[in-house]
Write a protein that holds these residues in place. Structure first.
Motif, PDB file in Angstrom:
ATOM      1  N   GLN A 142       1.837   8.025  -8.369  1.00 20.82           N
ATOM      2  CA  GLN A 142       2.689   6.858  -8.612  1.00 20.82           C
ATOM      3  C   GLN A 142       3.145   6.225  -7.301  1.00 20.82           C
ATOM      4  OE1 GLN A 142       5.874   7.803 -11.329  1.00 20.82           O
ATOM      5  NE2 GLN A 142       4.496   8.781 -12.789  1.00 20.82           N
ATOM      6  N   GLN A 143       3.436   7.042  -6.307  1.00 18.56           N
ATOM      7  CA  GLN A 143       3.866   6.503  -5.018  1.00 18.56           C
ATOM      8  C   GLN A 143       2.739   5.703  -4.368  1.00 18.56           C
ATOM      9  OE1 GLN A 143       5.251   9.392  -2.196  1.00 18.56           O
ATOM     10  NE2 GLN A 143       5.865   7.871  -0.699  1.00 18.56           N
ATOM     11  N   ARG A 144       1.508   6.215  -4.477  1.00 19.35           N
ATOM     12  CA  ARG A 144       0.366   5.467  -3.919  1.00 19.35           C
ATOM     13  C   ARG A 144       0.216   4.118  -4.616  1.00 19.35           C
ATOM     14  NH1 ARG A 144      -1.988  10.740  -3.729  1.00 19.35           N
ATOM     15  NH2 ARG A 144      -2.913  10.456  -5.794  1.00 19.35           N
ATOM     16  N   GLU A 145       0.366   4.118  -5.940  1.00 14.11           N
ATOM     17  CA  GLU A 145       0.267   2.862  -6.685  1.00 14.11           C
ATOM     18  C   GLU A 145       1.406   1.912  -6.316  1.00 14.11           C
ATOM     19  OE1 GLU A 145       0.237   4.126 -10.720  1.00 14.11           O
ATOM     20  OE2 GLU A 145      -1.858   4.793 -10.697  1.00 14.11           O
ATOM     21  N   LYS A 177       1.387  -1.836  -4.682  1.00 14.08           N
ATOM     22  CA  LYS A 177       2.148  -2.930  -5.280  1.00 14.08           C
ATOM     23  C   LYS A 177       3.085  -3.556  -4.254  1.00 14.08           C
ATOM     24  CE  LYS A 177       5.260  -3.864  -9.193  1.00 14.08           C
ATOM     25  NZ  LYS A 177       5.992  -3.257 -10.328  1.00 14.08           N
ATOM     26  N   LEU A 178       3.697  -2.719  -3.427  1.00 19.14           N
ATOM     27  CA  LEU A 178       4.599  -3.214  -2.382  1.00 19.14           C
ATOM     28  C   LEU A 178       3.842  -4.063  -1.371  1.00 19.14           C
ATOM     29  CD1 LEU A 178       7.363  -3.227  -0.951  1.00 19.14           C
ATOM     30  CD2 LEU A 178       6.684  -1.090   0.167  1.00 19.14           C
ATOM     31  N   ARG A 238       2.580 -11.716  -0.821  1.00 18.68           N
ATOM     32  CA  ARG A 238       3.021 -12.923  -1.538  1.00 18.68           C
ATOM     33  C   ARG A 238       4.303 -13.475  -0.929  1.00 18.68           C
ATOM     34  NH1 ARG A 238       1.950  -9.781  -5.987  1.00 18.68           N
ATOM     35  NH2 ARG A 238       4.183  -9.623  -6.498  1.00 18.68           N
ATOM     36  N   TYR A 239       5.196 -12.611  -0.543  1.00 20.42           N
ATOM     37  CA  TYR A 239       6.455 -13.040   0.075  1.00 20.42           C
ATOM     38  C   TYR A 239       6.190 -13.756   1.392  1.00 20.42           C
ATOM     39  CZ  TYR A 239      11.043 -12.663   2.334  1.00 20.42           C
ATOM     40  OH  TYR A 239      12.218 -12.935   2.980  1.00 20.42           O
ATOM     41  N   GLU A 275      10.687  -8.251  -6.198  1.00 14.89           N
ATOM     42  CA  GLU A 275       9.709  -7.200  -6.447  1.00 14.89           C
ATOM     43  C   GLU A 275       9.663  -6.211  -5.283  1.00 14.89           C
ATOM     44  OE1 GLU A 275       5.028  -6.630  -7.754  1.00 14.89           O
ATOM     45  OE2 GLU A 275       5.835  -8.633  -7.402  1.00 14.89           O
ATOM     46  N   ILE A 276       9.783  -6.716  -4.082  1.00 11.52           N
ATOM     47  CA  ILE A 276       9.807  -5.834  -2.912  1.00 11.52           C
ATOM     48  C   ILE A 276      10.982  -4.862  -3.005  1.00 11.52           C
ATOM     49  CG2 ILE A 276      10.265  -5.776  -0.420  1.00 11.52           C
ATOM     50  CD1 ILE A 276       8.560  -8.333  -0.199  1.00 11.52           C
TER      51      ILE A 276
END
Length: 348
Positions: A74-77, A81-82, A88-89, A151-152
């Motif tokens: 989950q951390q890798r995913e 995502k981050l 995008r930011y 999101e970040i």
């Protein structure tokens, strides 16, 4: 008078009688051979309690290890995502800065000025539509910027939560490792060198959940060994993988046992070719057992192995090889209890 001479009786010596009896027994029963009965592995109440603790601690250790792997997945995913959110930011921020700079240089007309400069109703409507599109574009830029920033922040929070979860599981694994070592120390289970062969065959990994954790399983598959019971899908997979290279007699399900056998989560692999012998294996078949134990240790994480017992030693997930004695006597005095005639493997 005619004398009748009776024939003398011929008496066999005691040794001769014994030889004849032994020869007859060999003809009827054959030479000593391996028996097919399952081994009685538990030698004392202390060993029984140790095995019970070992079962629980090893199972919980693998569960914690699975949760740790799931957290890392989950951390890798989340890191991916981050990274996407930060890209995008950065793009939306650059777009807004560029837009602001252009507006500053050109001195953008206010809405009223744009409307008053219209020379006809059609131009007025056209400028109104253009202003609406500009406003929508500006709003979209700002919305994307704000959404990316949100999101970040949320993703970083989720990553922090996964790091805490990993610390929790590592602490749990340390606690369970100590519990295992305490249980083993009660029967003289000090650390020893065991069987670890990097050249042992590599098994095909058993199925895990998408996040890396182990799925819950029941005794739902037919046991293909002569034990004629049930096994879990994971135990069946481990059995089939071992049988690709190791062909001696094996038995898995056993009713009435207090450990993994009646749950379909353990198998006994005889070191003798045709069954469980009531004697310790000789050099050739001991080497077979050495190689089989090494196979399960090397593939423990692939197959979900909780522990392996062989030749007065036990390998436990997270703790390595330890001394193991079911009777407290000389190793091999109790072939079944000391596991000098078979390799025991327990699967999560």
């Amino acid at each position: 008078m005619t004398l009748t001479v009776r024939p003398r009786r011929r008496f066999r010596s005691v040794p001769a009688l014994l030889v004849s009896a032994l020869a007859a027994a060999v003809l009827v029963t054959g030479m000593p051979s391996a028996a097919l009965a399952e081994p009685n592995e538990v030698g004392s109440s202390k060993v029984a309690q140790m095995r019970k603790t070992l079962d629980s601690a090893a199972a919980q250790y693998l569960e914690a290890e699975g949760l740790l792997e799931a957290s890392k997945t989950q951390q890798r995913e989340l890191n991916q995502k981050l990274a996407a959110a930060e890209n995008r930011y950065a793009r939306s921020r650059a777009s807004i800065l560029k837009y602001a700079a252009e507006a500053y240089k050109s001195g953008r007309l206010g809405v009223v000025g744009v409307m008053l400069n219209a020379t006809s109703p059609d131009e007025f409507m056209s400028r109104t539509a253009a202003l609406e599109r500009m406003a929508a574009r500006d709003e979209a830029r700002i919305s994307e910027f704000v959404a990316a920033r949100t999101e970040i922040d949320q993703t970083k929070g989720a990553i922090d939560a996964q790091v805490k979860e990993q610390s929790k599981q590592l602490a749990e694994m340390t606690k369970l490792r100590k519990a295992t070592e305490r249980a083993l120390s009660a029967v003289g289970g000090y650390a020893v060198n065991g069987w670890v062969d990097p050249y042992a065959p590599t098994a095909v990994a058993a199925k895990r959940n998408r996040d890396g954790s182990w799925p819950k399983e029941s005794c739902s598959e037919n046991d293909p060994t002569p034990a004629n019971g049930c096994v879990t899908p994971r135990t069946l997979h481990a059995l089939r993988q071992a049988q690709r290279w190791f062909g001696h007699y094996v038995s898995c399900y056993r009713p009435g046992d207090m450990y993994e056998h009646p749950k379909g989560r353990a198998c006994d692999f005889s070191s003798e070719p045709n069954g469980f012998a009531n004697f310790s294996s000789g050099p050739t078949n001991k080497l077979y057992g050495d190689k089989l134990a090494s196979f399960f240790v090397k593939n423990a994480s692939r197959l979900g192995v909780m522990y392996v017992i062989w030749w007065c030693k036990v390998w436990v997930a997270g703790s390595g090889w330890k001394q193991y004695s079911a009777t407290g006597s000389k190793c091999g005095d109790s072939p079944a209890g000391d596991h000098t005639n078979h390799v025991h493997v327990s699967i999560l």
